[in-house]
Design a protein around this motif. Structure first.
Motif, PDB file in Angstrom:
ATOM      1  N   TRP A  41      -8.486   8.220  -1.903  1.00 14.00           N
ATOM      2  CA  TRP A  41      -8.248   6.921  -1.267  1.00 14.00           C
ATOM      3  C   TRP A  41      -7.187   7.050  -0.177  1.00 14.00           C
ATOM      4  O   TRP A  41      -6.211   7.784  -0.322  1.00 14.00           O
ATOM      5  CB  TRP A  41      -7.773   5.905  -2.302  1.00 14.00           C
ATOM      6  CG  TRP A  41      -8.832   5.522  -3.282  1.00 14.00           C
ATOM      7  CD1 TRP A  41      -9.117   6.136  -4.467  1.00 14.00           C
ATOM      8  CD2 TRP A  41      -9.761   4.455  -3.140  1.00 14.00           C
ATOM      9  NE1 TRP A  41     -10.176   5.516  -5.082  1.00 14.00           N
ATOM     10  CE2 TRP A  41     -10.593   4.472  -4.289  1.00 14.00           C
ATOM     11  CE3 TRP A  41      -9.988   3.473  -2.178  1.00 14.00           C
ATOM     12  CZ2 TRP A  41     -11.617   3.556  -4.496  1.00 14.00           C
ATOM     13  CZ3 TRP A  41     -11.005   2.555  -2.378  1.00 14.00           C
ATOM     14  CH2 TRP A  41     -11.806   2.601  -3.512  1.00 14.00           C
ATOM     15  N   LYS A  66      -1.725  12.206   9.653  1.00  9.75           N
ATOM     16  CA  LYS A  66      -2.415  11.521   8.565  1.00  9.75           C
ATOM     17  C   LYS A  66      -3.389  12.413   7.821  1.00  9.75           C
ATOM     18  O   LYS A  66      -3.988  11.993   6.835  1.00  9.75           O
ATOM     19  CB  LYS A  66      -3.153  10.299   9.123  1.00  9.75           C
ATOM     20  CG  LYS A  66      -2.217   9.267   9.723  1.00  9.75           C
ATOM     21  CD  LYS A  66      -3.001   8.124  10.350  1.00  9.75           C
ATOM     22  CE  LYS A  66      -2.062   7.109  10.975  1.00  9.75           C
ATOM     23  NZ  LYS A  66      -2.785   6.016  11.666  1.00  9.75           N
ATOM     24  N   GLU A  71     -11.065   3.287   1.422  1.00 12.44           N
ATOM     25  CA  GLU A  71     -10.053   2.403   2.008  1.00 12.44           C
ATOM     26  C   GLU A  71     -10.195   1.045   1.334  1.00 12.44           C
ATOM     27  O   GLU A  71     -11.247   0.395   1.434  1.00 12.44           O
ATOM     28  CB  GLU A  71     -10.249   2.272   3.516  1.00 12.44           C
ATOM     29  CG  GLU A  71      -9.274   1.318   4.177  1.00 12.44           C
ATOM     30  CD  GLU A  71      -9.565   1.102   5.649  1.00 12.44           C
ATOM     31  OE1 GLU A  71      -8.723   0.479   6.332  1.00 12.44           O
ATOM     32  OE2 GLU A  71     -10.624   1.556   6.133  1.00 12.44           O
ATOM     33  N   ASN A 131      -5.289   4.639   0.446  1.00  8.22           N
ATOM     34  CA  ASN A 131      -4.182   3.826  -0.036  1.00  8.22           C
ATOM     35  C   ASN A 131      -4.394   3.473  -1.499  1.00  8.22           C
ATOM     36  O   ASN A 131      -5.492   3.636  -2.038  1.00  8.22           O
ATOM     37  CB  ASN A 131      -4.066   2.539   0.795  1.00  8.22           C
ATOM     38  CG  ASN A 131      -5.427   1.876   0.980  1.00  8.22           C
ATOM     39  OD1 ASN A 131      -6.221   1.781   0.052  1.00  8.22           O
ATOM     40  ND2 ASN A 131      -5.711   1.417   2.183  1.00  8.22           N
ATOM     41  N   SER A 132      -3.320   3.027  -2.130  1.00  9.43           N
ATOM     42  CA  SER A 132      -3.393   2.596  -3.521  1.00  9.43           C
ATOM     43  C   SER A 132      -2.652   1.280  -3.667  1.00  9.43           C
ATOM     44  O   SER A 132      -1.655   1.025  -2.974  1.00  9.43           O
ATOM     45  CB  SER A 132      -2.761   3.643  -4.451  1.00  9.43           C
ATOM     46  OG  SER A 132      -3.439   4.864  -4.366  1.00  9.43           O
ATOM     47  N   TRP A 159      -8.601  11.046   8.019  1.00  3.62           N
ATOM     48  CA  TRP A 159      -8.624   9.652   8.460  1.00  3.62           C
ATOM     49  C   TRP A 159      -9.996   9.332   9.041  1.00  3.62           C
ATOM     50  O   TRP A 159     -10.686  10.222   9.525  1.00  3.62           O
ATOM     51  CB  TRP A 159      -7.552   9.436   9.539  1.00  3.62           C
ATOM     52  CG  TRP A 159      -6.949   8.066   9.528  1.00  3.62           C
ATOM     53  CD1 TRP A 159      -7.131   7.076  10.441  1.00  3.62           C
ATOM     54  CD2 TRP A 159      -6.054   7.546   8.548  1.00  3.62           C
ATOM     55  NE1 TRP A 159      -6.411   5.969  10.101  1.00  3.62           N
ATOM     56  CE2 TRP A 159      -5.730   6.235   8.935  1.00  3.62           C
ATOM     57  CE3 TRP A 159      -5.498   8.063   7.366  1.00  3.62           C
ATOM     58  CZ2 TRP A 159      -4.884   5.423   8.193  1.00  3.62           C
ATOM     59  CZ3 TRP A 159      -4.648   7.265   6.630  1.00  3.62           C
ATOM     60  CH2 TRP A 159      -4.349   5.963   7.039  1.00  3.62           C
ATOM     61  N   LEU A 211       0.830  -1.195   0.000  1.00  5.32           N
ATOM     62  CA  LEU A 211       0.000   0.000   0.000  1.00  5.32           C
ATOM     63  C   LEU A 211       0.864   1.244   0.000  1.00  5.32           C
ATOM     64  O   LEU A 211       1.942   1.278   0.617  1.00  5.32           O
ATOM     65  CB  LEU A 211      -0.906   0.004   1.240  1.00  5.32           C
ATOM     66  CG  LEU A 211      -1.825  -1.211   1.372  1.00  5.32           C
ATOM     67  CD1 LEU A 211      -2.621  -1.100   2.662  1.00  5.32           C
ATOM     68  CD2 LEU A 211      -2.739  -1.313   0.186  1.00  5.32           C
ATOM     69  N   LEU A 212       0.381   2.250  -0.666  1.00  3.97           N
ATOM     70  CA  LEU A 212       1.080   3.531  -0.702  1.00  3.97           C
ATOM     71  C   LEU A 212       0.108   4.602  -0.271  1.00  3.97           C
ATOM     72  O   LEU A 212      -0.909   4.811  -0.921  1.00  3.97           O
ATOM     73  CB  LEU A 212       1.588   3.812  -2.123  1.00  3.97           C
ATOM     74  CG  LEU A 212       2.305   5.148  -2.323  1.00  3.97           C
ATOM     75  CD1 LEU A 212       3.604   5.150  -1.519  1.00  3.97           C
ATOM     76  CD2 LEU A 212       2.573   5.389  -3.806  1.00  3.97           C
ATOM     77  N   LEU A 213       0.407   5.254   0.850  1.00  9.38           N
ATOM     78  CA  LEU A 213      -0.486   6.310   1.327  1.00  9.38           C
ATOM     79  C   LEU A 213      -0.518   7.441   0.321  1.00  9.38           C
ATOM     80  O   LEU A 213       0.509   7.890  -0.170  1.00  9.38           O
ATOM     81  CB  LEU A 213      -0.012   6.837   2.683  1.00  9.38           C
ATOM     82  CG  LEU A 213      -0.149   5.868   3.865  1.00  9.38           C
ATOM     83  CD1 LEU A 213       0.392   6.528   5.114  1.00  9.38           C
ATOM     84  CD2 LEU A 213      -1.577   5.447   4.036  1.00  9.38           C
ATOM     85  N   SER A 214      -1.730   7.874   0.008  1.00  5.58           N
ATOM     86  CA  SER A 214      -1.870   9.000  -0.910  1.00  5.58           C
ATOM     87  C   SER A 214      -1.845  10.306  -0.135  1.00  5.58           C
ATOM     88  O   SER A 214      -2.083  10.345   1.064  1.00  5.58           O
ATOM     89  CB  SER A 214      -3.176   8.887  -1.692  1.00  5.58           C
ATOM     90  OG  SER A 214      -4.264   8.872  -0.811  1.00  5.58           O
ATOM     91  N   LYS A 224      -8.808  -2.946   0.440  1.00 10.78           N
ATOM     92  CA  LYS A 224      -7.983  -4.082   0.835  1.00 10.78           C
ATOM     93  C   LYS A 224      -8.298  -5.256  -0.087  1.00 10.78           C
ATOM     94  O   LYS A 224      -9.442  -5.468  -0.478  1.00 10.78           O
ATOM     95  CB  LYS A 224      -8.241  -4.478   2.290  1.00 10.78           C
ATOM     96  CG  LYS A 224      -7.765  -3.439   3.297  1.00 10.78           C
ATOM     97  CD  LYS A 224      -7.931  -3.924   4.723  1.00 10.78           C
ATOM     98  CE  LYS A 224      -7.429  -2.873   5.712  1.00 10.78           C
ATOM     99  NZ  LYS A 224      -7.576  -3.326   7.124  1.00 10.78           N
TER     100      LYS A 224
END
Length: 642
Positions: free
Chosen positions: A39, A138, A86, A41-42, A141, A9-12, A88
């Motif tokens: 998002w 963050k 989010e 995450n990506s 969130w 995952l890469l935090l946007s 998964k």
């Protein structure tokens, strides 16, 4: 709780926004409704997919690759305002239950253990959070401790999303379940007055994008007592899902096989301690059960509820000569009091399905989305529009089930703007009246919606979506009537309303109602004027309704609120606003002259009071409100100096 295989995952990152949270860092109300939160995450795939194994479950590289593909398709399709996504990836690989020999092996552990009868299940799921906080690190969130989100699952070979396990019958070798579904006209405990509208939400039941695939609603209370959810199912070669109905003879045989395990679970959960006779009573009740259905062994078994409890307590409560309400052998049951109930079939996963799908390609795919927490919230509307109209189901079918290899990349269907409209709005031209009034200094405000394209919401008005359909308030044409009209349900408030209107003026507006648009006895349309000055905030409201559509001579009426210094009757008749003609039209006016107020309908005086306005009252706002059950058309709104 679902087990997951989480991709890298890469935090946007998020841009700073004008909206500010409260002192707790929480965004309240709909303050983020028009902001694209993106998002959390990506998915970033840096190497070929690999096999996966956990808790005795094994997945091939092709199956993990399918999970990644599904996740990437979700992120390419779903954009939403006011919701934080989010994502998964998910492969079914639950932690083992306690051993059957353990004293902790109860129905919860049995439910876990019985999942071993299920086939390999893989795909992705997403949460779209509406409760948002801002933190120092963050930025945006999900608010801790809150669970206000819409869930989306797309899973290959899935059973759990669309079924309720019958724990007492299932085991590691067989999976028994109920698959409830809402059908129009259903009778019984799932016959809810709001379900037909839920079925039509965002065109779910009529969308051409879903026409080739089974789609339906799981009714409220069907899965863990949550709200209703929307389901789409596609299968290889359009075959039915691999389940078969259970006969009464098979049910009785299965209960006899499971009885020792049911006994053990009753001991472990303390039932035999609380009810020392429960085992003997259950044996007696089961014998009564077999006697009752001994002549119906070849009939299929049905259940009126989504939850079917097969345990010692249920059998211990069976009494001689009394109905066993939780098991049926008919699709529809009529009780002595006339109560009609639709029943759901008891199903069993066919033998060999788990083994056949251990290494192979998907045989079916389940798409499920939660019903919206708020059907009028912009993000929830767009979520459902994405699910119904924008997700490319045909591509997914061809990719997994087609005869030819798909080499082109996935693309969602036509993009949608923030207001849910496609980018094909025609050019607009102001009407002659709008152009003339723009240069007339005596006209303080004018709106005939000629500057708004038909089918779109007016940008100079703040409007609300329908809480039932999610439809945006929009401008339309009415057959046999000139001009543009605001098709109004809920609220419309003028954004750029002129301030400091403190002299004499006349407000007028045209109302249009088609026969049947306003059922008799429902609330009318509110026009509210907001004032300030002198004694503080003040509002005057005219509530206007047409006459009974079933009586040609029935007049409409107006209810006047807010004139605290005037004598006001409960209502005033509007002979010029009937409801029985195909089209019923009226011009409503309110005049202020000094402190006096006059209300007119089609230029006929309806009401007058000499002391309606304080001398210092300044008009500062204008809004209209319509109940969800009604539909009014509004145009030619004008404020003119007198």
């Amino acid at each position: 709780m679902k087990p997951h295989l989480i991709a890298i995952l890469l935090l946007s990152s998020f841009h700073a926004m004008a909206q500010t949270p409260d002192s707790r860092g929480i965004y309240v109300g709909n303050s983020l409704e028009d902001i694209d939160l993106g998002w959390m995450n990506s998915i970033v795939v840096k190497q070929p997919s690999k096999p996966f194994a956990q808790h005795g479950w094994s997945y091939t590289a092709a199956q993990t690759d399918a999970s990644q593909k599904i996740g990437s398709w979700i992120q390419q399709t779903y954009s939403q305002l006011g919701l934080l996504g989010e994502l998964k990836l998910s492969l079914l690989a639950p932690e083992p239950s306690y051993a059957e020999s353990s004293k902790s092996y109860d129905s919860n552990e049995a439910e876990k253990n019985n999942r071993n009868a299920l086939p390999n299940t893989y795909g992705a799921f997403a949460k779209f959070h509406q409760c948002i906080s801002k933190t120092a690190t963050k930025k945006f969130w999900p608010t801790p401790g809150n669970h206000c989100y819409m869930g989306l699952d797309i899973m290959a070979n899935n059973v759990q999303l669309i079924s309720k396990q019958v724990i007492g019958l299932s085991y590691t070798d067989d999976y028994y379940c109920i698959m409830p579904r809402y059908e129009p006209g259903i009778k019984g405990r799932f016959e809810k007055e709001w379900m037909p509208a839920a079925l039509e939400y965002r065109n779910f039941n009529k969308s051409p994008n879903l026409a080739n695939y089974e789609h339906y609603i799981l009714p409220a209370k069907s899965i863990n007592n949550n709200s209703h959810t929307y389901v789409v199912i596609m299968t290889r070669d359009r075959k039915p899902l691999p389940f078969e109905q259970v006969t009464m003879g098979e049910l009785i045989s299965r209960i006899e096989t499971q009885f020792p395990l049911l006994h053990k679970m009753a001991v472990n959960n303390g039932l035999t301690t609380r009810m020392p006779r429960v085992v003997d009573d259950a044996k007696r009740g089961f014998q009564l059960f077999k006697n009752k259905f001994k002549d119906q062994l070849s009939k299929y078994v049905y259940c009126p509820d989504a939850d079917l409890s097969i345990d010692l307590l249920s059998f211990s409560q069976i009494e001689e000569g009394k109905d066993i309400s939780w098991i049926r052998t008919e699709t529809v049951t009529t009780g002595k009091n006339g109560w009609v109930e639709n029943n759901f079939p008891l199903l069993r996963l066919k033998k060999g399905v788990k083994q056949a799908l251990a290494t192979g390609a998907p045989q079916w795919i389940v798409f499920k989305i939660d019903g919206p927490l708020n059907a009028s919230y912009t993000g929830n509307v767009q979520m459902m529009d994405n699910f119904v109209s924008r997700f490319n189901y045909d591509y997914v079918y061809r990719y997994f089930f087609g005869n030819d290899k798909v080499i082109e990349p996935y693309k969602p269907l036509g993009a949608v703007t923030e207001n849910g409209q496609k980018n094909n709005s025609p050019a607009v031209t102001l009407s002659a009246a709008a152009k003339k009034n723009a240069s007339d200094k005596s006209i303080l405000f004018f709106e005939d919606f000629s500057g708004t394209a038909v089918g779109t919401p007016p940008q100079s008005w703040t409007t609300q979506r329908s809480e039932v359909s999610g439809e945006q308030v929009s401008v339309t044409n009415v057959e046999k009537v000139d001009g543009n009209w605001l098709q109004l349900r809920r609220t419309a408030t003028a954004k750029n309303f002129p301030q400091n209107i403190n002299g004499d003026f006349e407000l007028s507006y045209d109302l249009l109602v088609r026969k049947g648009d306003v059922p008799w006895g429902t609330p009318g349309i509110d026009m509210q004027l907001k004032f300030t000055g002198g004694t503080g905030e003040k509002s005057i409201t005219l509530n206007v309704s047409p006459g009974d559509m079933n009586r040609a001579d029935a007049a409409g009426w107006v209810i006047i609120n807010g004139l605290t210094t005037c004598k006001v009757s409960s209502y005033y008749s509007l002979s010029g606003f009937t409801g029985s003609k195909p089209l019923n039209r009226a011009t409503i006016s309110l005049q202020r002259k000094g402190e006096s107020v006059v209300v007119l309908c089609n230029n006929s005086k309806i009401y007058e009071c000499a002391s309606g306005f304080p001398a210092a009252a300044i008009l500062k706002g204008l809004s209209f409100y319509v109940n969800e059950k009604n539909l009014y058309y509004l145009s030619n709104i004008q404020i003119r100096k007198l």
